[in-house]
Enzyme design. Structure first.
Site, PDB file in Angstrom:
ATOM      1  N   GLY A  13      41.736  34.767  28.954  1.00 42.47           N
ATOM      2  CA  GLY A  13      42.088  34.473  30.307  1.00 42.47           C
ATOM      3  C   GLY A  13      40.977  33.769  31.229  1.00 42.47           C
ATOM      4  N   LEU A  36      47.665  35.548  24.390  1.00 40.66           N
ATOM      5  CA  LEU A  36      48.013  34.017  25.028  1.00 40.66           C
ATOM      6  C   LEU A  36      49.204  33.996  25.885  1.00 40.66           C
ATOM      7  N   ASN A  38      49.142  33.935  29.021  1.00 36.93           N
ATOM      8  CA  ASN A  38      48.794  33.301  29.993  1.00 36.93           C
ATOM      9  C   ASN A  38      47.521  32.387  29.783  1.00 36.93           C
ATOM     10  N   ASP A  61      49.385  41.779  21.070  1.00 37.04           N
ATOM     11  CA  ASP A  61      49.910  42.285  22.408  1.00 37.04           C
ATOM     12  C   ASP A  61      49.193  43.575  22.643  1.00 37.04           C
ATOM     13  N   PHE A  83      40.714  43.445  30.680  1.00 42.01           N
ATOM     14  CA  PHE A  83      41.332  42.298  31.486  1.00 42.01           C
ATOM     15  C   PHE A  83      42.863  42.015  31.332  1.00 42.01           C
ATOM     16  N   SER A 127      41.321  45.616  41.543  1.00 40.30           N
ATOM     17  CA  SER A 127      41.504  44.703  42.407  1.00 40.30           C
ATOM     18  C   SER A 127      41.521  45.084  43.873  1.00 40.30           C
ATOM     19  N   THR A 129      43.439  44.326  46.012  1.00 42.13           N
ATOM     20  CA  THR A 129      44.522  44.527  46.408  1.00 42.13           C
ATOM     21  C   THR A 129      44.909  46.167  46.741  1.00 42.13           C
ATOM     22  N   TYR A 151      52.456  44.691  41.342  1.00 43.50           N
ATOM     23  CA  TYR A 151      51.323  44.213  40.656  1.00 43.50           C
ATOM     24  C   TYR A 151      50.248  45.209  41.310  1.00 43.50           C
ATOM     25  N   LYS A 155      47.862  48.455  39.497  1.00 44.36           N
ATOM     26  CA  LYS A 155      46.363  48.587  39.309  1.00 44.36           C
ATOM     27  C   LYS A 155      45.967  49.905  40.051  1.00 44.36           C
ATOM     28  N   LEU A 202      45.061  30.005  46.598  1.00 44.72           N
ATOM     29  CA  LEU A 202      44.500  29.012  47.261  1.00 44.72           C
ATOM     30  C   LEU A 202      43.694  27.820  46.488  1.00 44.72           C
ATOM     31  N   ARG A 233      38.911  35.334  53.362  1.00 43.38           N
ATOM     32  CA  ARG A 233      38.681  36.194  52.162  1.00 43.38           C
ATOM     33  C   ARG A 233      37.294  36.048  51.576  1.00 43.38           C
TER      34      ARG A 233
HETATM   35  P1  NAD Z   1      44.531  35.726  33.366  1.00 46.95           P
HETATM   36  O1  NAD Z   1      45.887  35.638  33.382  1.00 46.95           O
HETATM   37  O2  NAD Z   1      43.778  34.304  33.243  1.00 46.95           O
HETATM   38  O3  NAD Z   1      44.015  36.639  32.189  1.00 46.95           O
HETATM   39  C1  NAD Z   1      44.507  37.717  31.875  1.00 46.95           C
HETATM   40  C2  NAD Z   1      44.656  37.517  30.108  1.00 46.95           C
HETATM   41  O4  NAD Z   1      45.413  38.501  29.610  1.00 46.95           O
HETATM   42  C3  NAD Z   1      45.468  36.321  29.751  1.00 46.95           C
HETATM   43  O5  NAD Z   1      44.950  35.396  28.624  1.00 46.95           O
HETATM   44  C4  NAD Z   1      47.008  37.030  28.914  1.00 46.95           C
HETATM   45  O6  NAD Z   1      47.152  36.080  28.042  1.00 46.95           O
HETATM   46  C5  NAD Z   1      46.469  38.167  28.743  1.00 46.95           C
HETATM   47  N1  NAD Z   1      47.334  39.135  28.415  1.00 46.95           N
HETATM   48  C6  NAD Z   1      48.220  39.616  29.658  1.00 46.95           C
HETATM   49  N2  NAD Z   1      48.949  40.739  28.983  1.00 46.95           N
HETATM   50  C7  NAD Z   1      48.549  40.812  27.858  1.00 46.95           C
HETATM   51  C8  NAD Z   1      48.977  41.966  26.661  1.00 46.95           C
HETATM   52  N3  NAD Z   1      49.814  42.849  26.809  1.00 46.95           N
HETATM   53  N4  NAD Z   1      48.367  41.876  25.686  1.00 46.95           N
HETATM   54  C9  NAD Z   1      47.282  40.928  25.349  1.00 46.95           C
HETATM   55  N5  NAD Z   1      47.029  39.908  26.457  1.00 46.95           N
HETATM   56  C10 NAD Z   1      47.601  40.109  27.437  1.00 46.95           C
HETATM   57  O7  NAD Z   1      44.009  36.549  34.627  1.00 46.95           O
HETATM   58  P2  NAD Z   1      42.627  36.632  35.078  1.00 46.95           P
HETATM   59  O8  NAD Z   1      42.561  36.100  36.464  1.00 46.95           O
HETATM   60  O9  NAD Z   1      41.461  36.192  34.240  1.00 46.95           O
HETATM   61  O10 NAD Z   1      42.599  38.177  35.759  1.00 46.95           O
HETATM   62  C11 NAD Z   1      42.207  39.246  34.630  1.00 46.95           C
HETATM   63  C12 NAD Z   1      42.200  40.549  35.060  1.00 46.95           C
HETATM   64  O11 NAD Z   1      41.703  40.604  36.261  1.00 46.95           O
HETATM   65  C13 NAD Z   1      43.794  40.933  35.206  1.00 46.95           C
HETATM   66  O12 NAD Z   1      43.951  42.348  34.969  1.00 46.95           O
HETATM   67  C14 NAD Z   1      43.956  40.711  36.616  1.00 46.95           C
HETATM   68  O13 NAD Z   1      45.013  41.567  37.208  1.00 46.95           O
HETATM   69  C15 NAD Z   1      42.499  41.292  37.243  1.00 46.95           C
HETATM   70  N6  NAD Z   1      42.388  40.539  38.642  1.00 46.95           N
HETATM   71  C16 NAD Z   1      42.318  39.197  38.957  1.00 46.95           C
HETATM   72  C17 NAD Z   1      41.961  38.693  40.095  1.00 46.95           C
HETATM   73  C18 NAD Z   1      42.238  37.192  40.266  1.00 46.95           C
HETATM   74  O14 NAD Z   1      42.329  36.716  41.334  1.00 46.95           O
HETATM   75  N7  NAD Z   1      42.240  36.340  39.150  1.00 46.95           N
HETATM   76  C19 NAD Z   1      41.797  39.318  41.061  1.00 46.95           C
HETATM   77  C20 NAD Z   1      41.631  40.719  40.871  1.00 46.95           C
HETATM   78  C21 NAD Z   1      41.913  41.463  39.569  1.00 46.95           C
HETATM   79  C1  WQD Z   2      43.933  33.436  49.941  1.00 46.09           C
HETATM   80  C2  WQD Z   2      44.172  32.814  51.383  1.00 46.09           C
HETATM   81  C3  WQD Z   2      46.519  32.928  51.985  1.00 46.09           C
HETATM   82  C4  WQD Z   2      47.566  29.631  49.002  1.00 46.09           C
HETATM   83  C5  WQD Z   2      45.319  37.284  45.802  1.00 46.09           C
HETATM   84  C6  WQD Z   2      46.212  38.576  45.164  1.00 46.09           C
HETATM   85  C7  WQD Z   2      45.287  39.784  44.880  1.00 46.09           C
HETATM   86  C8  WQD Z   2      43.919  39.182  44.288  1.00 46.09           C
HETATM   87  C9  WQD Z   2      43.498  37.710  44.598  1.00 46.09           C
HETATM   88  C10 WQD Z   2      44.572  40.051  41.995  1.00 46.09           C
HETATM   89  C11 WQD Z   2      45.219  33.704  51.991  1.00 46.09           C
HETATM   90  C12 WQD Z   2      45.950  31.448  51.950  1.00 46.09           C
HETATM   91  C13 WQD Z   2      46.996  30.547  49.733  1.00 46.09           C
HETATM   92  C14 WQD Z   2      48.051  28.365  49.632  1.00 46.09           C
HETATM   93  C15 WQD Z   2      47.357  29.201  51.557  1.00 46.09           C
HETATM   94  N1  WQD Z   2      44.525  39.004  42.758  1.00 46.09           N
HETATM   95  N2  WQD Z   2      46.968  30.506  51.213  1.00 46.09           N
HETATM   96  N3  WQD Z   2      47.842  28.302  50.904  1.00 46.09           N
HETATM   97  O1  WQD Z   2      46.401  36.553  48.612  1.00 46.09           O
HETATM   98  O2  WQD Z   2      43.727  37.010  49.043  1.00 46.09           O
HETATM   99  O3  WQD Z   2      44.881  37.488  46.852  1.00 46.09           O
HETATM  100  O4  WQD Z   2      44.686  36.731  44.748  1.00 46.09           O
HETATM  101  O5  WQD Z   2      44.261  41.173  42.003  1.00 46.09           O
HETATM  102  O6  WQD Z   2      45.717  40.820  44.339  1.00 46.09           O
HETATM  103  O7  WQD Z   2      46.925  38.983  46.157  1.00 46.09           O
HETATM  104  O8  WQD Z   2      44.420  35.108  47.349  1.00 46.09           O
HETATM  105  O9  WQD Z   2      44.013  32.758  46.913  1.00 46.09           O
HETATM  106  O10 WQD Z   2      46.641  33.534  47.342  1.00 46.09           O
HETATM  107  O11 WQD Z   2      45.276  33.387  49.307  1.00 46.09           O
HETATM  108  O12 WQD Z   2      47.015  28.942  52.800  1.00 46.09           O
HETATM  109  O13 WQD Z   2      48.837  27.532  48.701  1.00 46.09           O
HETATM  110  O14 WQD Z   2      44.761  31.476  51.287  1.00 46.09           O
HETATM  111  O15 WQD Z   2      47.469  33.013  52.929  1.00 46.09           O
HETATM  112  O16 WQD Z   2      44.975  33.903  53.262  1.00 46.09           O
HETATM  113  P1  WQD Z   2      44.887  36.522  47.979  1.00 46.09           P
HETATM  114  P2  WQD Z   2      45.274  33.392  47.541  1.00 46.09           P
END
Ligand code: NAD
Ligand code: WQD
Length: 340
Positions: A13, A36, A38, A61, A83, A127, A129, A151, A155, A202, A233
């Site tokens: 990912g 895979l 996502n 999985d 992850f 996160s 969040t 979601y 976490k 965003l 943010r």
């Molecule tokens: P992503 O979707 O790109 O990566 C997650 C990967 O996990 C994917 O490749 C998916 O195929 C795999 N996956 C999901 N469920 C699975 C399962 N049951 N078994 C095996 N593989 C599985 O997401 P990312 O942005 O790289 O995020 C990685 C982690 O970080 C996640 O846990 C997400 O919740 C956390 N996180 C992400 C963000 C963000 O904004 N991207 C922010 C905070 C936390």
């Molecule tokens: C950022 C800012 C929107 C899209 C999310 C999850 C959080 C974490 C990170 C996993 C906000 C604004 C967004 C758009 C916009 N993920 N926006 N137009 O909401 O801070 O966090 O991703 O853990 O849990 O909630 O990120 O990128 O969605 O938004 O104006 O089309 O951009 O309102 O102010 P967010 P985001």
């Protein structure tokens, strides 16, 4: 010294793939488990192009306990970075059971297998969040935890489960890493974020407008209590985030117990500031329209990253300009992401 082996679940990912590159560059042996759901198997070739190494990959999985156990049987693992998980807030509201099943069961099986095979070091992707709408900013790790969607609840439930487990397993070392808003891409332009369908976040939305896939950016509200009225943010370059994982691993290998760190830059950037920085990076105008607020959004969220700096030496290197340059470079070179 023998190389340590790190199992990276979700390593195909967005954040996982960048962390795998960082681990390989820091001389770790990496094994990836990913179903895979996502991500795309092209990531493996890209990792090889960047590092010269193809990590061992199991398309498994984590909720398939038997399949997952094979990976533990066949390899001597020193630590796990977990992850794997589903991450779309809106989808989690629509399909809560899918989120509880995937995120909770996968982690539960992981811990059981780690216990059975004597693997005692875990880094978990949490996160920001989990802080919900904080009482003030910057956000410190000891702030109250509140979640507002399934979601986020997965976490927080996993964090709680790991805290409970750590209390009775002092030999088990855990780093809970609370990421703020990861954006950017590998500077080579070979790896980046590749969302399916309409992006929720965003930055991928802006890059898709810039590449001509979407007509305009909808700015979700300009009447927040922030300097320009748009949401603020803490954006962090995905390569800085990857580096944070390696620092957290080093801590687990030298210390014991459970630690919690914010991984953010400590700086707030508004939607309009990010939009304007992307226009500069692209060199042309990016159309936008002010829209109503998005349900569940908060005005301002940014980290106090002091604890991670003090305890593991975490300090971000990349600026907002770097993040915009690298996101645009990735999007330009891969208009359809990994899909060709
Ligand atoms: P992503 O979707 O790109 O990566 C997650 C990967 O996990 C994917 O490749 C998916 O195929 C795999 N996956 C999901 N469920 C699975 C399962 N049951 N078994 C095996 N593989 C599985 O997401 P990312 O942005 O790289 O995020 C990685 C982690 O970080 C996640 O846990 C997400 O919740 C956390 N996180 C992400 C963000 C963000 O904004 N991207 C922010 C905070 C936390
Ligand atoms: C950022 C800012 C929107 C899209 C999310 C999850 C959080 C974490 C990170 C996993 C906000 C604004 C967004 C758009 C916009 N993920 N926006 N137009 O909401 O801070 O966090 O991703 O853990 O849990 O909630 O990120 O990128 O969605 O938004 O104006 O089309 O951009 O309102 O102010 P967010 P985001």
């Amino acid at each position: 010294m023998t190389m340590k082996t790190i199992l990276v679940t979700g390593g195909m990912g967005y954040i996982g793939s960048h962390t795998v590159v960082e681990l390989i560059e820091k001389k770790y042996n990496v094994i990836i488990v990913d179903n895979l759901c996502n991500s795309n198997d092209k990531v493996l070739e890209r990792i090889n192009t960047i590092t010269g190494v193809t990590p061992q990959f199991y398309r498994v999985d984590c909720c398939d306990k038997t399949g997952f156990e094979e990976v533990f049987k066949m390899n001597k693992i020193d630590a796990v970075i977990h992850f794997a998980g589903l991450k779309a807030v809106g989808e989690s509201v629509a399909k809560p059971l899918m989120y509880y099943e995937n995120n909770l069961i996968s982690t539960l099986y992981l811990i059981e297998l780690m216990e059975k095979y004597g693997v005692n070091n875990l880094v978990f992707s949490s996160s920001a969040t989990v802080y919900g709408d904080p009482i003030s900013v910057p956000i410190y790790e000891d702030f109250d935890l509140h979640v507002t969607n399934p979601y986020g609840r997965t976490k927080l439930m996993i964090e709680d489960m790991l805290r409970d487990y750590a209390k009775v397993h002092p030999e088990f070392n855990i780093a809970l890493l609370r990421y703020f808003n990861p954006i950017g891409a590998h500077p080579s332009g070979l790896m980046g974020e590749d969302p399916n369908g309409i992006p929720n976040n965003l930055m991928p939305y802006i890059t898709q407008v810039a590449i001509g896939k979407r007509e305009f950016l909808g700015v979700f509200g300009n009447d927040y209590d922030t300097p320009d009225g748009t949401g603020v943010r803490d954006y962090i370059h995905v390569c800085d985030l990857a580096m944070g994982h390696v620092l957290a691993l080093n801590k687990l290998f030298t210390d014991s117990g459970l630690v919690t760190y914010n991984l953010g830059s400590g700086k707030g950037t508004s939607v309009m500031e990010l939009h304007d920085a992307m226009e500069k990076a692209c060199g042309f105008k990016i159309p936008y329209k002010i829209m109503p607020r998005r349900a569940g959004d908060i005005a301002t969220c940014y980290a106090a990253p002091d604890k991670a700096f003090k305890e593991i030496g975490f300090k971000t290197k990349f600026t907002i300009e770097d993040m915009c340059r690298d996101s645009w470079n990735w999007q330009k070179k891969n208009p359809n992401g990994y899909k060709g």
